[in-house]
Design an enzyme around this catalytic site. Structure first.
Site, PDB file in Angstrom:
ATOM      1  N   GLY A  24      41.293  48.168  43.627  1.00  0.00           N
ATOM      2  CA  GLY A  24      42.440  47.662  43.313  1.00  0.00           C
ATOM      3  C   GLY A  24      42.175  46.024  43.164  1.00  0.00           C
ATOM      4  CB  CYS A  25      44.463  43.141  43.932  1.00  0.00           C
ATOM      5  SG  CYS A  25      44.542  41.443  43.777  1.00  0.00           S
ATOM      6  CG  PHE A  26      39.361  41.145  41.232  1.00  0.00           C
ATOM      7  CD1 PHE A  26      40.355  40.072  41.353  1.00  0.00           C
ATOM      8  CD2 PHE A  26      38.741  40.983  39.807  1.00  0.00           C
ATOM      9  CE1 PHE A  26      40.616  39.053  40.452  1.00  0.00           C
ATOM     10  CE2 PHE A  26      39.167  40.185  39.237  1.00  0.00           C
ATOM     11  CZ  PHE A  26      39.912  39.135  39.268  1.00  0.00           C
ATOM     12  CD1 TRP A  27      41.398  37.084  43.439  1.00  0.00           C
ATOM     13  CD2 TRP A  27      43.797  37.369  44.025  1.00  0.00           C
ATOM     14  NE1 TRP A  27      42.128  36.456  42.463  1.00  0.00           N
ATOM     15  CE2 TRP A  27      43.542  36.745  42.814  1.00  0.00           C
ATOM     16  CE3 TRP A  27      44.977  37.484  44.362  1.00  0.00           C
ATOM     17  CZ2 TRP A  27      44.666  36.270  41.982  1.00  0.00           C
ATOM     18  CZ3 TRP A  27      45.977  37.027  43.818  1.00  0.00           C
ATOM     19  CH2 TRP A  27      45.940  36.485  42.435  1.00  0.00           C
TER      20      TRP A  27
END
Length: 186
Positions: A24-27
């Site tokens: 998912g969102c890499f952050w």
């Protein structure tokens, strides 16, 4: 220490290994891996793109879902201090691997769950852990995590690196949290 994209002149530190995952969102993925493994064998972690067919993709292009790339994390680690198996088990604790092309409110193929292996041993471990995770941790849903050879890696733009350290109130996917699963069977 920072390392460069695949094919660049940058090389891995002596004795280091590389693991590449998508969740998912890499952050949030980067933030959680750094928090969990800093001082425990993690040498570096970079967010970027993998698994697609677009050369030198941008964040804006990847967000369209048309590049084939996943938002991903590449971890450089000391295998004497941190085992690949630990990194993969952590992946399955920190995100929901049963949602195809989705993590929380983030939808699209760029948010898929994936393990991109760098050698036969990593492939073997990824498949073993995934089988155990399906049987022991994620029994109520089918694990849809892709297990694929690591292809070309592209570093994300500089402002994405350490994003949640630079923006402490920034977006974090609500499906990124550690589940209190018991240890997997041997």
């Amino acid at each position: 220490m920072a390392f460069g994209p695949e094919g660049s002149s940058a090389t891995l530190p002596e004795g280091a290994a590389k693991a590449t995952i998508a969740a998912g969102c890499f952050w949030g993925v980067e933030h959680m891996y750094r928090k969990a493994f800093d001082g425990k064998g993690l040498i570096d972690a970079r967010v970027g793109y993998i698994g697609g067919d677009t050369q030198n993709p941008s964040y804006r292009a990847v967000c369209t879902g048309r590049t084939g790339h996943a938002e991903a994390l590449q971890v450089i680690y000391d295998p004497e201090k941190l085992k690949y198996r630990e990194l993969i088990e952590f992946l399955y604790r920190m995100h929901d691997p049963t949602t195809k092309d989705r993590q929380g409110p983030d939808t699209g193929s760029q948010y898929r769950s994936g393990i991109f292996f760098h050698d036969e041993e990593q492939e073997k471990i990824a498949k073993e852990v995934t089988d155990k995770v399906q049987q022991e941790w994620w029994k109520k849903g089918k694990v849809v995590t892709e297990i694929l050879p690591a292809g070309q890696w592209w570093d994300a733009e500089t402002y994405h690196q350490l994003y949640l350290d630079k923006n402490p109130g920034g977006y974090e996917c609500p499906s990124h949290f550690l589940r209190p699963f018991p240890p997997l069977s041997s």
